[in-house]
Design an enzyme around this catalytic site. Sequence first.
Site, mmCIF file in Angstrom:
data_model
loop_
_atom_site.group_PDB
_atom_site.id
_atom_site.type_symbol
_atom_site.label_atom_id
_atom_site.label_comp_id
_atom_site.label_asym_id
_atom_site.label_seq_id
_atom_site.Cartn_x
_atom_site.Cartn_y
_atom_site.Cartn_z
ATOM 1 N N ASP A 13 1.516 -1.319 0.224
ATOM 2 C CA ASP A 13 -0.399 -0.187 -0.011
ATOM 3 C C ASP A 13 0.501 1.143 -0.218
ATOM 4 O O ASP A 13 1.893 1.098 0.582
ATOM 5 C CB ASP A 13 -0.900 -0.197 1.218
ATOM 6 N N SER A 14 0.786 3.053 -0.343
ATOM 7 C CA SER A 14 1.267 3.314 -0.166
ATOM 8 C C SER A 14 0.976 4.062 0.988
ATOM 9 O O SER A 14 2.260 4.976 1.211
ATOM 10 C CB SER A 14 0.223 4.940 -0.958
ATOM 11 N N CYS A 76 -3.630 -1.107 -2.540
ATOM 12 C CA CYS A 76 -3.803 0.397 -2.228
ATOM 13 C C CYS A 76 -4.859 0.311 -3.694
ATOM 14 O O CYS A 76 -4.433 0.015 -4.645
ATOM 15 C CB CYS A 76 -2.349 1.429 -2.464
ATOM 16 N N GLU A 155 -6.074 9.646 8.863
ATOM 17 C CA GLU A 155 -4.358 9.734 9.690
ATOM 18 C C GLU A 155 -4.816 10.169 10.762
ATOM 19 O O GLU A 155 -3.990 10.289 11.872
ATOM 20 C CB GLU A 155 -3.801 9.983 8.635
ATOM 21 N N CYS A 187 -10.732 3.279 -1.114
ATOM 22 C CA CYS A 187 -10.192 2.789 -0.686
ATOM 23 C C CYS A 187 -9.374 2.302 0.807
ATOM 24 O O CYS A 187 -10.550 2.189 1.652
ATOM 25 C CB CYS A 187 -10.022 4.358 -0.566
ATOM 26 N N HIS A 189 -8.401 3.348 3.656
ATOM 27 C CA HIS A 189 -8.763 3.850 4.559
ATOM 28 C C HIS A 189 -10.394 4.243 4.644
ATOM 29 O O HIS A 189 -10.408 4.377 6.049
ATOM 30 C CB HIS A 189 -8.543 5.101 4.542
HETATM 31 N N1 DGL Z 1 -3.860 3.680 -0.065
HETATM 32 C C1 DGL Z 1 -4.536 4.863 -0.511
HETATM 33 C C2 DGL Z 1 -6.021 3.984 -1.369
HETATM 34 O O1 DGL Z 1 -6.491 3.028 -1.629
HETATM 35 C C3 DGL Z 1 -5.216 5.745 -0.065
HETATM 36 C C4 DGL Z 1 -4.102 6.848 0.338
HETATM 37 C C5 DGL Z 1 -3.229 7.672 -0.493
HETATM 38 O O2 DGL Z 1 -3.894 8.295 -0.662
HETATM 39 O O3 DGL Z 1 -2.477 7.284 -0.782
HETATM 40 O O4 DGL Z 1 -6.227 4.814 -2.761
#
Ligand code: DGL
Length: 268
Positions: A13-14, A76, A155, A187, A189
């Site tokens: 993931d990011s 992600c 976050e 997403c 989050h």
């Molecule tokens: N992990 C990203 C997603 O699921 C969200 C966080 C980001 O913007 O890097 O789209």
Amino acid sequence: MISNVENAIGVFDSGVGGLTVVRALMERLPFENIVYFGDTARVPYGVKSVETIRTFAREITEFLLKKQVKMLIIACNTMAAVAHEEIVGISSVPVLNVIEAGASAAAETTRKHFVGVIGTPATINSNAYPRAIHRCDPRIRIFSQACPLFVPLVEEGWLDHPVTRMTAREYLQCVTCNDIDALVLGCTHYPLLKPMLQEIVGSGIILVDSAEAMAEETARTLTQMDLWNPARVQPDYQFFVTDVPLRFQSIGERFLGRALPGVHLVKW
Ligand code: DGL
């Protein structure tokens, strides 16, 4: 490449958000080893250009392949939306992505054939969810909404905060006025906002959590490809991040719902 079934599943993931997928995987596949990569130094990806996201995704893929993973999971949504082909192109192991899983769960969920999708700007602009949902069922109408403020709010830990509630009402107004009966949380989050989002959209709309759908899809693929780990011992979990692990550890425990064992800082 022949995968050793005891090798770990690589999840990336990011940043910290992909831990919602890890949590679902730990619950669904309690004996699988997992290596997680979170690019905490460069998060967020959702507001970056397609080219930049693809470059980062390639680097992470190469890192995990060196760890001898037996399968890759793009947790992600943003990377899944714009870099899936690049990742598959360089991967010697099967690649699953959270969008395919979320899309088929949405198609199975909707009765009215009206589905809402929320995600980062990069995910929504890519049109990846509508394409994936239409591959499952072309009759479904999709209403999408980018929600760029949700990631920083989550976050910050503002999961039940008036500012988040007001923001969510604003974002969801357009999507929910279309008589949808399923809303994809597109997403990493967003599953943390589930109780608040459910309250706002009401009980007539089912929230599709792509993290849970991903875990089910992983279980199916392990069966199809004969990749289940036969060992019945406590699995090994490793976490790699690109920025000092402290923040990842504290926020991550909220995502994971349990203590975060050994987190390593990656030196590229
Ligand atoms: N992990 C990203 C997603 O699921 C969200 C966080 C980001 O913007 O890097 O789209």
